[in-house]
Design a protein around this motif. Structure first.
Motif, short mmCIF file in Angstrom:
data_model
loop_
_atom_site.label_atom_id
_atom_site.label_comp_id
_atom_site.label_asym_id
_atom_site.label_seq_id
_atom_site.Cartn_x
_atom_site.Cartn_y
_atom_site.Cartn_z
N ARG A 27 0.86 -1.20 0.00
CA ARG A 27 0.00 0.00 0.00
C ARG A 27 0.89 1.24 0.00
N ASN A 28 0.34 2.33 -0.48
CA ASN A 28 1.03 3.62 -0.38
C ASN A 28 0.13 4.55 0.42
N TYR A 29 0.73 5.27 1.36
CA TYR A 29 -0.01 6.25 2.17
C TYR A 29 0.58 7.63 1.96
N PRO A 30 -0.27 8.66 1.90
CA PRO A 30 0.21 10.02 1.66
C PRO A 30 0.72 10.67 2.95
N ALA A 31 1.70 10.02 3.55
CA ALA A 31 2.28 10.51 4.81
C ALA A 31 3.71 10.00 4.89
N THR A 32 4.51 10.68 5.70
CA THR A 32 5.90 10.28 5.87
C THR A 32 5.99 8.96 6.64
N PRO A 33 7.09 8.21 6.49
CA PRO A 33 7.23 6.95 7.22
C PRO A 33 7.06 7.09 8.73
N ASP A 34 7.51 8.21 9.32
CA ASP A 34 7.36 8.35 10.76
C ASP A 34 5.89 8.46 11.16
N ARG A 35 5.05 9.09 10.32
CA ARG A 35 3.62 9.18 10.63
C ARG A 35 2.92 7.83 10.46
N VAL A 36 3.29 7.09 9.42
CA VAL A 36 2.68 5.77 9.21
C VAL A 36 3.13 4.81 10.31
N PHE A 37 4.41 4.86 10.65
CA PHE A 37 4.93 4.05 11.75
C PHE A 37 4.18 4.37 13.05
N ALA A 38 3.93 5.65 13.30
CA ALA A 38 3.23 6.07 14.52
C ALA A 38 1.83 5.47 14.60
N ALA A 39 1.20 5.23 13.46
CA ALA A 39 -0.14 4.62 13.46
C ALA A 39 -0.09 3.17 13.94
N PHE A 40 1.08 2.55 13.91
CA PHE A 40 1.28 1.21 14.45
C PHE A 40 1.80 1.26 15.88
N ALA A 41 2.51 2.32 16.24
CA ALA A 41 3.18 2.41 17.54
C ALA A 41 2.35 3.07 18.63
N ASP A 42 1.45 3.97 18.27
CA ASP A 42 0.65 4.71 19.25
C ASP A 42 -0.64 3.94 19.54
N ARG A 68 -5.65 1.54 17.91
CA ARG A 68 -6.98 1.09 18.32
C ARG A 68 -8.04 1.56 17.32
N ARG A 69 -7.89 2.82 16.85
CA ARG A 69 -8.89 3.38 15.92
C ARG A 69 -9.00 2.55 14.65
N TRP A 70 -7.88 2.25 14.01
CA TRP A 70 -7.96 1.59 12.71
C TRP A 70 -7.92 0.06 12.80
#
Length: 157
Positions: free
Chosen positions: A15-30, A35-37
């Motif tokens: 997949r490609n996401y319109p965000a930097t790797p640190d933001r996408v990584f944060a969606a897995f780390a936070d 919980r949201r997704w």
């Protein structure tokens, strides 16, 4: 010949996401973002969620299916253990899924975050062992595709 008692399967989702790797990584780390997704949804009620995002840390999700689903009232649990974490680059976790009181699968998942011209290319590799009564590789892949689509909401344009 007796029927095979376990089905092994590997699938890869890119997949490609319109965000930097640190933001996408944060969606897995936070925990709140994940919980949201990953856990919340219209087809089940979350009974418990906890996450300790570090190597050796655990993630536990418990939910119960709602009316209108094939498994109405049945509890489902996903228990994961983080095996490897490289910030903004990679997450590896091992997990089991239980429906009712029966473990239906064990998996090893690798998520890679690669910078691209349009944001982040995510490479999701799932290696699974599916036991009798499991959802099976096709349903698991479809489920992960849906979850990774829901992840898109974390990156509004």
């Amino acid at each position: 010949m007796e029927q095979q008692s376990v089905i092994h399967s590997t699938f890869v989702i890119e997949r490609n996401y319109p965000a930097t790797p640190d933001r996408v990584f944060a969606a897995f780390a936070d925990p709140a973002k994940k919980r949201r997704w990953f856990v919340e949804g219209g087809h089940h009620e979350v009974e418990h969620y906890e996450m300790d995002f570090r190597v050796g840390g655990k993630e536990r999700a418990r939910f119960r299916f709602k009316d209108g689903t094939p498994l109405k009232g049945i509890a489902c649990a996903n228990d994961a253990s983080y095996q490897d974490i490289v910030p903004n680059r990679r997450v590896v976790f091992a997990s089991t899924m239980t429906v009712g009181e029966k473990c239906i699968s064990a998996s090893l998942v690798t998520v890679e975050f690669l910078a691209s011209e349009t944001g982040t290319d995510l490479i999701f590799t799932h290696q699974g062992a599916f036991f009798e009564g499991a959802d099976g590789p096709e349903m698991r892949e479809a489920g992960w595709r849906k979850l990774l689509e829901q992840l898109t909401a974390e990156f509004p344009l």
